[in-house]
Structures are given as C-alpha cells and as structure tokens.
Design a protein around this motif. Sequence first.
Motif, PDB file in Angstrom:
ATOM      1  N   ALA A  84      13.635   6.214   0.197  1.00  0.00           N
ATOM      2  CA  ALA A  84      12.152   6.623  -0.481  1.00  0.00           C
ATOM      3  C   ALA A  84      11.819   5.584  -1.216  1.00  0.00           C
ATOM      4  O   ALA A  84      10.619   6.366  -1.348  1.00  0.00           O
ATOM      5  N   VAL A  85      12.692   5.852  -1.944  1.00  0.00           N
ATOM      6  CA  VAL A  85      12.049   5.163  -3.058  1.00  0.00           C
ATOM      7  C   VAL A  85      11.611   3.407  -2.700  1.00  0.00           C
ATOM      8  O   VAL A  85      10.206   3.059  -3.552  1.00  0.00           O
ATOM      9  N   MET A  86      11.894   3.104  -2.076  1.00  0.00           N
ATOM     10  CA  MET A  86      11.361   1.945  -1.828  1.00  0.00           C
ATOM     11  C   MET A  86      10.336   2.034  -0.073  1.00  0.00           C
ATOM     12  O   MET A  86       9.252   1.051  -0.731  1.00  0.00           O
ATOM     13  N   ALA A  87       9.841   3.178   0.059  1.00  0.00           N
ATOM     14  CA  ALA A  87       9.068   3.457   0.933  1.00  0.00           C
ATOM     15  C   ALA A  87       7.784   3.393   0.210  1.00  0.00           C
ATOM     16  O   ALA A  87       6.547   3.462   0.452  1.00  0.00           O
ATOM     17  N   PHE A  88       7.760   4.055  -1.336  1.00  0.00           N
ATOM     18  CA  PHE A  88       6.592   4.713  -1.906  1.00  0.00           C
ATOM     19  C   PHE A  88       6.307   3.038  -2.619  1.00  0.00           C
ATOM     20  O   PHE A  88       5.500   3.144  -2.570  1.00  0.00           O
ATOM     21  N   ALA A  89       7.459   2.335  -2.530  1.00  0.00           N
ATOM     22  CA  ALA A  89       7.291   1.070  -3.851  1.00  0.00           C
ATOM     23  C   ALA A  89       6.055   0.121  -2.917  1.00  0.00           C
ATOM     24  O   ALA A  89       5.098  -0.243  -3.186  1.00  0.00           O
ATOM     25  N   ILE A  90       6.345   0.083  -1.339  1.00  0.00           N
ATOM     26  CA  ILE A  90       6.055  -0.818  -0.386  1.00  0.00           C
ATOM     27  C   ILE A  90       3.986   0.003  -0.676  1.00  0.00           C
ATOM     28  O   ILE A  90       3.345  -0.876  -0.136  1.00  0.00           O
ATOM     29  N   ALA A  91       4.207   0.792   0.129  1.00  0.00           N
ATOM     30  CA  ALA A  91       2.827   2.448   0.012  1.00  0.00           C
ATOM     31  C   ALA A  91       2.236   1.470  -0.654  1.00  0.00           C
ATOM     32  O   ALA A  91       0.791   0.986  -0.720  1.00  0.00           O
ATOM     33  N   ARG A  92       2.426   1.923  -2.279  1.00  0.00           N
ATOM     34  CA  ARG A  92       1.910   1.831  -3.835  1.00  0.00           C
ATOM     35  C   ARG A  92       1.056   0.262  -3.351  1.00  0.00           C
ATOM     36  O   ARG A  92       0.354  -0.317  -4.190  1.00  0.00           O
ATOM     37  N   LEU A  93       1.584  -0.827  -3.094  1.00  0.00           N
ATOM     38  CA  LEU A  93       1.842  -2.223  -2.984  1.00  0.00           C
ATOM     39  C   LEU A  93       0.670  -2.551  -2.239  1.00  0.00           C
ATOM     40  O   LEU A  93      -0.467  -3.273  -2.712  1.00  0.00           O
ATOM     41  N   TRP A  94       1.089  -2.005  -1.305  1.00  0.00           N
ATOM     42  CA  TRP A  94      -0.294  -2.022  -0.302  1.00  0.00           C
ATOM     43  C   TRP A  94      -1.743  -1.431  -0.632  1.00  0.00           C
ATOM     44  O   TRP A  94      -2.564  -2.187  -0.303  1.00  0.00           O
ATOM     45  N   PHE A  95      -1.625  -0.479  -1.670  1.00  0.00           N
ATOM     46  CA  PHE A  95      -2.922   0.214  -1.867  1.00  0.00           C
ATOM     47  C   PHE A  95      -3.629  -0.708  -2.438  1.00  0.00           C
ATOM     48  O   PHE A  95      -4.450  -0.887  -2.844  1.00  0.00           O
ATOM     49  N   PHE A  96      -2.884  -1.120  -3.711  1.00  0.00           N
ATOM     50  CA  PHE A  96      -2.933  -2.407  -4.693  1.00  0.00           C
ATOM     51  C   PHE A  96      -3.646  -3.361  -3.854  1.00  0.00           C
ATOM     52  O   PHE A  96      -4.454  -4.255  -4.694  1.00  0.00           O
TER      53      PHE A  96
END
Length: 125
Positions: A84-96
């Motif tokens: 879940a943390v990795m999926a959150f981090a990937i979504a966050r990176l994509w957003f920025f």
Amino acid sequence: MTNINQKILEALKEDKAANEFSEEQANALQLIMQSFKGTFRLTFIVVVTLQLIFAGIAFYCAYQLVNESEIGIKINWLAGTLSAVMAFAIARLWFFMELNRLSIIREIKRVELQVSLLAETQKNQ
C-alpha cells in the motif's frame, strides 16, 4: 512565418486563465488547485482518491501489524503495508510529475506569447 505568429498571439491573448495565473507568486497548494481546473481534472481526482485509499489501507495494515502476535500473520500484514505504501508513493510521484508537466506547458505558452509579441514589434518597425 508572421501568419503563425499572429495566430499564436491571438490564441494566447484570448486565454485569460493562462494570463491571470502567475506561478512565480503561487505556492504549492495553489499549483495543486490549478491542476484540478484543467483538461485532466477527472484524472487528477481519480489519482488523489487512489492516494487516499492507499494511505488508508497502509494505516489499517500497519495497525493490524502492530497488534498481531503470530509471526506468519505479521508477515502478511507487513506485505500489505509495504504494498500500500508503494502504491501510494507511485501515485504521489505521478501526481507531482504531472504538476511539473503542466508547469512546463504554461511556461512554453508564455515563451510563445513573448516570441509572438517580439515578432509583432519587429513587423511594426
């Protein structure tokens, strides 16, 4: 060449949203809010929603990890937390990265406007 410059100049002068928003004076929250007004509005909403879901799953798995006493089940909760943390981090990176892309596009439009204005002044002289 002056025909294309004239078209760019007219199109950019009509785009009031691009002229009113100044990135130099905007903070990070204003840049994020500006991203929700563009053409990718629905995509940004979906990604932010996914970020919230993944953060919730990560907290839930971490809570269960701390409260579990059996090592086999702890490993399963740890795997869930890390996923879940990795999926959150990937979504966050994509957003920025998308915020950065939108910022670059706005800057390119400003440069096009400056070039068109410069071509207009050169043509008038």
